[in-house]
Motif scaffolding. Structure first.
Motif, PDB file in Angstrom:
ATOM      1  N   LEU A   1       0.824  -1.207   0.000  1.00  0.00           N
ATOM      2  CA  LEU A   1       0.000   0.000   0.000  1.00  0.00           C
ATOM      3  C   LEU A   1       0.862   1.263   0.000  1.00  0.00           C
ATOM      4  O   LEU A   1       0.463   2.291  -0.566  1.00  0.00           O
ATOM      5  CB  LEU A   1      -0.941  -0.003   1.207  1.00  0.00           C
ATOM      6  N   VAL A   2       2.026   1.181   0.632  1.00  0.00           N
ATOM      7  CA  VAL A   2       2.940   2.329   0.621  1.00  0.00           C
ATOM      8  C   VAL A   2       3.329   2.679  -0.808  1.00  0.00           C
ATOM      9  O   VAL A   2       3.369   3.848  -1.213  1.00  0.00           O
ATOM     10  CB  VAL A   2       4.189   2.046   1.477  1.00  0.00           C
ATOM     11  N   ILE A   3       3.607   1.626  -1.632  1.00  0.00           N
ATOM     12  CA  ILE A   3       4.032   1.873  -3.016  1.00  0.00           C
ATOM     13  C   ILE A   3       2.875   1.716  -4.007  1.00  0.00           C
ATOM     14  O   ILE A   3       3.074   1.820  -5.215  1.00  0.00           O
ATOM     15  CB  ILE A   3       5.197   0.931  -3.404  1.00  0.00           C
ATOM     16  N   GLU A   4       1.646   1.452  -3.477  1.00  0.00           N
ATOM     17  CA  GLU A   4       0.432   1.319  -4.293  1.00  0.00           C
ATOM     18  C   GLU A   4       0.598   0.266  -5.392  1.00  0.00           C
ATOM     19  O   GLU A   4       0.296   0.499  -6.568  1.00  0.00           O
ATOM     20  CB  GLU A   4       0.030   2.674  -4.890  1.00  0.00           C
ATOM     21  N   SER A   5       1.051  -0.921  -4.997  1.00  0.00           N
ATOM     22  CA  SER A   5       1.221  -2.038  -5.931  1.00  0.00           C
ATOM     23  C   SER A   5       0.078  -3.022  -5.750  1.00  0.00           C
ATOM     24  O   SER A   5      -0.004  -3.721  -4.726  1.00  0.00           O
ATOM     25  CB  SER A   5       2.561  -2.732  -5.695  1.00  0.00           C
ATOM     26  N   PHE A   6      -0.799  -3.119  -6.735  1.00  0.00           N
ATOM     27  CA  PHE A   6      -1.920  -4.048  -6.675  1.00  0.00           C
ATOM     28  C   PHE A   6      -1.436  -5.491  -6.703  1.00  0.00           C
ATOM     29  O   PHE A   6      -1.966  -6.353  -6.001  1.00  0.00           O
ATOM     30  CB  PHE A   6      -2.874  -3.784  -7.843  1.00  0.00           C
ATOM     31  N   ALA A   7      -0.399  -5.774  -7.495  1.00  0.00           N
ATOM     32  CA  ALA A   7       0.126  -7.146  -7.608  1.00  0.00           C
ATOM     33  C   ALA A   7       0.671  -7.631  -6.273  1.00  0.00           C
ATOM     34  O   ALA A   7       0.387  -8.755  -5.842  1.00  0.00           O
ATOM     35  CB  ALA A   7       1.213  -7.210  -8.676  1.00  0.00           C
ATOM     36  N   LEU A   8       1.460  -6.781  -5.597  1.00  0.00           N
ATOM     37  CA  LEU A   8       2.006  -7.174  -4.290  1.00  0.00           C
ATOM     38  C   LEU A   8       0.904  -7.289  -3.246  1.00  0.00           C
ATOM     39  O   LEU A   8       0.964  -8.144  -2.360  1.00  0.00           O
ATOM     40  CB  LEU A   8       3.069  -6.172  -3.833  1.00  0.00           C
ATOM     41  N   PHE A   9      -0.114  -6.441  -3.339  1.00  0.00           N
ATOM     42  CA  PHE A   9      -1.227  -6.547  -2.401  1.00  0.00           C
ATOM     43  C   PHE A   9      -1.957  -7.874  -2.586  1.00  0.00           C
ATOM     44  O   PHE A   9      -2.348  -8.521  -1.610  1.00  0.00           O
ATOM     45  CB  PHE A   9      -2.193  -5.373  -2.582  1.00  0.00           C
ATOM     46  N   CYS A  10      -2.124  -8.293  -3.841  1.00  0.00           N
ATOM     47  CA  CYS A  10      -2.752  -9.596  -4.104  1.00  0.00           C
ATOM     48  C   CYS A  10      -1.921 -10.732  -3.507  1.00  0.00           C
ATOM     49  O   CYS A  10      -2.466 -11.674  -2.909  1.00  0.00           O
ATOM     50  CB  CYS A  10      -2.916  -9.797  -5.607  1.00  0.00           C
ATOM     51  N   LEU A  11      -0.587 -10.660  -3.648  1.00  0.00           N
ATOM     52  CA  LEU A  11       0.280 -11.678  -3.070  1.00  0.00           C
ATOM     53  C   LEU A  11       0.163 -11.688  -1.550  1.00  0.00           C
ATOM     54  O   LEU A  11       0.128 -12.756  -0.921  1.00  0.00           O
ATOM     55  CB  LEU A  11       1.732 -11.427  -3.483  1.00  0.00           C
ATOM     56  N   SER A  12       0.067 -10.513  -0.950  1.00  0.00           N
ATOM     57  CA  SER A  12      -0.028 -10.431   0.513  1.00  0.00           C
ATOM     58  C   SER A  12      -1.326 -11.056   1.019  1.00  0.00           C
ATOM     59  O   SER A  12      -1.329 -11.755   2.042  1.00  0.00           O
ATOM     60  CB  SER A  12       0.068  -8.978   0.978  1.00  0.00           C
ATOM     61  N   THR A  13      -2.435 -10.829   0.313  1.00  0.00           N
ATOM     62  CA  THR A  13      -3.692 -11.426   0.769  1.00  0.00           C
ATOM     63  C   THR A  13      -3.682 -12.940   0.586  1.00  0.00           C
ATOM     64  O   THR A  13      -4.321 -13.669   1.350  1.00  0.00           O
ATOM     65  CB  THR A  13      -4.912 -10.810   0.050  1.00  0.00           C
ATOM     66  N   PHE A  14      -2.950 -13.428  -0.418  1.00  0.00           N
ATOM     67  CA  PHE A  14      -2.784 -14.880  -0.592  1.00  0.00           C
ATOM     68  C   PHE A  14      -2.066 -15.470   0.628  1.00  0.00           C
ATOM     69  O   PHE A  14      -2.483 -16.500   1.179  1.00  0.00           O
ATOM     70  CB  PHE A  14      -2.000 -15.168  -1.860  1.00  0.00           C
ATOM     71  N   LEU A  15      -0.995 -14.810   1.084  1.00  0.00           N
ATOM     72  CA  LEU A  15      -0.265 -15.278   2.275  1.00  0.00           C
ATOM     73  C   LEU A  15      -1.142 -15.192   3.519  1.00  0.00           C
ATOM     74  O   LEU A  15      -1.131 -16.108   4.359  1.00  0.00           O
ATOM     75  CB  LEU A  15       1.005 -14.446   2.466  1.00  0.00           C
ATOM     76  N   LEU A  16      -1.888 -14.112   3.644  1.00  0.00           N
ATOM     77  CA  LEU A  16      -2.770 -13.979   4.808  1.00  0.00           C
ATOM     78  C   LEU A  16      -3.855 -15.061   4.784  1.00  0.00           C
ATOM     79  O   LEU A  16      -4.250 -15.575   5.833  1.00  0.00           O
ATOM     80  CB  LEU A  16      -3.395 -12.583   4.821  1.00  0.00           C
ATOM     81  N   GLY A  17      -4.310 -15.419   3.583  1.00  0.00           N
ATOM     82  CA  GLY A  17      -5.265 -16.521   3.471  1.00  0.00           C
ATOM     83  C   GLY A  17      -4.670 -17.830   3.936  1.00  0.00           C
ATOM     84  O   GLY A  17      -5.339 -18.635   4.599  1.00  0.00           O
ATOM     85  N   MET A  18      -3.395 -18.069   3.620  1.00  0.00           N
ATOM     86  CA  MET A  18      -2.723 -19.284   4.092  1.00  0.00           C
ATOM     87  C   MET A  18      -2.693 -19.314   5.622  1.00  0.00           C
ATOM     88  O   MET A  18      -2.950 -20.357   6.241  1.00  0.00           O
ATOM     89  CB  MET A  18      -1.305 -19.344   3.539  1.00  0.00           C
ATOM     90  N   ALA A  19      -2.383 -18.171   6.230  1.00  0.00           N
ATOM     91  CA  ALA A  19      -2.346 -18.111   7.694  1.00  0.00           C
ATOM     92  C   ALA A  19      -3.714 -18.408   8.291  1.00  0.00           C
ATOM     93  O   ALA A  19      -3.839 -19.151   9.280  1.00  0.00           O
ATOM     94  CB  ALA A  19      -1.860 -16.731   8.143  1.00  0.00           C
ATOM     95  N   ILE A  20      -4.751 -17.850   7.684  1.00  0.00           N
ATOM     96  CA  ILE A  20      -6.117 -18.098   8.162  1.00  0.00           C
ATOM     97  C   ILE A  20      -6.492 -19.563   7.959  1.00  0.00           C
ATOM     98  O   ILE A  20      -7.165 -20.178   8.800  1.00  0.00           O
ATOM     99  CB  ILE A  20      -7.104 -17.161   7.444  1.00  0.00           C
ATOM    100  N   GLY A  21      -6.035 -20.159   6.844  1.00  0.00           N
ATOM    101  CA  GLY A  21      -6.326 -21.565   6.575  1.00  0.00           C
ATOM    102  C   GLY A  21      -5.740 -22.492   7.619  1.00  0.00           C
ATOM    103  O   GLY A  21      -6.388 -23.455   8.055  1.00  0.00           O
ATOM    104  N   VAL A  22      -4.506 -22.221   8.038  1.00  0.00           N
ATOM    105  CA  VAL A  22      -3.893 -23.026   9.108  1.00  0.00           C
ATOM    106  C   VAL A  22      -4.708 -22.882  10.391  1.00  0.00           C
ATOM    107  O   VAL A  22      -4.969 -23.851  11.105  1.00  0.00           O
ATOM    108  CB  VAL A  22      -2.431 -22.611   9.327  1.00  0.00           C
ATOM    109  N   GLY A  23      -5.152 -21.661  10.670  1.00  0.00           N
ATOM    110  CA  GLY A  23      -5.922 -21.408  11.889  1.00  0.00           C
ATOM    111  C   GLY A  23      -7.279 -22.085  11.905  1.00  0.00           C
ATOM    112  O   GLY A  23      -7.873 -22.251  12.985  1.00  0.00           O
ATOM    113  N   GLN A  24      -7.794 -22.483  10.744  1.00  0.00           N
ATOM    114  CA  GLN A  24      -9.080 -23.182  10.726  1.00  0.00           C
ATOM    115  C   GLN A  24      -9.010 -24.522  11.441  1.00  0.00           C
ATOM    116  O   GLN A  24     -10.044 -25.105  11.784  1.00  0.00           O
ATOM    117  CB  GLN A  24      -9.543 -23.388   9.282  1.00  0.00           C
ATOM    118  N   GLN A  25      -7.800 -25.014  11.669  1.00  0.00           N
ATOM    119  CA  GLN A  25      -7.638 -26.278  12.392  1.00  0.00           C
ATOM    120  C   GLN A  25      -7.831 -26.116  13.907  1.00  0.00           C
ATOM    121  O   GLN A  25      -7.832 -27.099  14.641  1.00  0.00           O
ATOM    122  CB  GLN A  25      -6.247 -26.849  12.113  1.00  0.00           C
TER     123      GLN A  25
END
Length: 393
Positions: free
Chosen positions: A90-114
């Motif tokens: 968000l600092v550099i306003e990169s949509f591609a990097l933001f998409c990658l970051s939400t993918f990683l955050l989704g992985m973290a949430i997925g592990v927590g579903q256990q």
């Protein structure tokens, strides 16, 4: 009295969901600001659920061999990395990097579903429905904390409306790591690590397993789709962000507040009636969405959506625990979460398109056939179970 680890896991779930709600509150709006086209607005949300879906099977098998504690710690480390990347994107306003970051955050949430499955392992079998419900009940704290964190964090960095949300998210993941380290979670048993077990084809011959997976997947997918479309629909109608955050907060309370009684309702009335009641509430949400678009119509629809999800998801999870042997646990839990969050990813990805093409009312009407299908599958499984019981007798 439920054991201490169950209460600790409930707090961990509350912190996990707080971060998830914070993401839901801001991610679609961030996409609206920096996405290169309108059709990509909800792509970061969809990638969050794709990350969640993709990690479910590996996480289940990893915990089968290394244990819950190591698995949960690894998930939170991924969450810290994702939040830091989102902040910088968000600092550099990169949509591609933001998409990658939400993918990683989704992985973290997925592990927590256990967490909910770890809670079942930490108590007696007769306490399993209550343990699942208590862990999901941790979302009540998240309902208060998540949207408020999204609103409060807006003022942290005057240069960007949403950067502060991800600074807060780093703190949530670090605190959760410390919590997991302190919990006495059980190590995998020899029976769980034993090789073998039934194939997926054999497992899926159980009508009860099909009903659990179908109701959980459809209920979650519909909830995510409508919830993700809500901020976009309200924004298009001229609502302020505080009103949008308030609706999401009440929706999340609807998702998790009933958890304190859902386990007892399942014990008293049975799992299938509670799942069917949840589906009926999803139908009620669709009906209310046709009646108007004032604040209170959104409020009633989103609360009904939340409570309906609670009954379908906790009911489906409780049903699922009856379908596997110890050495099949990782296989079945991983498959279930892969499909549940696959539907969630599809719902998130479709939300922006359907809201843009169809509008709020028609988007909700499209939900009718899958809800009806879920009710039919659960009804068929109950008939099959009764028929098999009668044959055995």
């Amino acid at each position: 009295m439920l054991p201490l680890p169950v209460w600790g896991l409930a707090l961990g779930q509350a912190l996990l969901i707080s971060g998830n709600i914070l993401l839901v509150s801001v991610t679609a709006l961030i996409g609206q600001q920096i996405a290169p086209s309108a059709s990509l607005i909800t792509l970061p949300v969809a990638l969050q659920f794709l990350g969640l879906m993709g990690v479910t099977l590996p996480a289940a098998h990893l915990m089968r061999w290394l244990g819950r504690k190591i698995g949960f710690l690894m998930g939170n480390i991924i969450g810290v990395a994702g939040a830091i990347l989102a902040y910088n994107s968000l600092v550099i306003e990169s949509f591609a990097l933001f998409c990658l970051s939400t993918f990683l955050l989704g992985m973290a949430i997925g592990v927590g579903q256990q967490y909910r499955f770890a809670a079942v392992e930490s108590c007696q079998p007769q306490q399993s429905a209550r343990a699942i419900a208590l862990v999901m009940g941790g979302g009540v704290l998240a309902a208060v904390l998540g949207p408020n964190l999204a609103v409060w964090s807006q003022g942290f960095f005057p240069s960007s409306e949403f950067i502060g949300a991800f600074a807060v998210l780093v703190g949530l993941y670090v605190f959760t790591m410390l919590l997991i380290v302190s919990l006495p979670l059980k190590k995998p048993s020899a029976a769980e690590q034993q090789k073998g077990g039934r194939s997926y084809a054999q497992l899926l011959r159980q009508p009860i397993l099909v009903a659990a997976v179908a109701s959980g997947s459809i209920g979650y997918g519909i909830m995510v789709l409508v919830m993700t479309a809500t901020p976009l629909a309200m924004k298009n109608l001229g609502y302020e962000f505080s009103d949008i955050a308030s609706i999401i907060q009440w929706h999340v309370l609807g998702m998790f507040l009933p958890s304190f009684i859902t386990g007892r309702l399942i014990t008293r009335f049975g799992t299938v009636p509670i799942i069917q009641l949840g589906c009926a509430l999803l139908l009620f949400c669709v009906l209310v969405a046709q009646l108007g678009t004032s604040y209170w119509f959104f409020w009633v629809a989103l609360v009904a959506l939340g409570v309906g999800w609670n009954f379908t998801f906790i009911g489906a999870t409780s049903l699922l625990t009856l379908t596997y042997l110890p050495n099949e646990k990782a296989k079945v839990q991983g498959m279930n979460d892969f499909l549940v969050f696959g539907f969630s990813a599809a719902g998130a990805l479709l939300a922006g398109h359907l809201q843009h093409w169809l509008g709020w009312e028609m988007l909700n009407l499209v939900m009718l056939p899958p809800i009806a299908f879920a009710m039919w599958v659960v009804w068929i499984s109950r008939r099959s179970h009764k028929r098999n019981a009668a044959s055995s007798a």
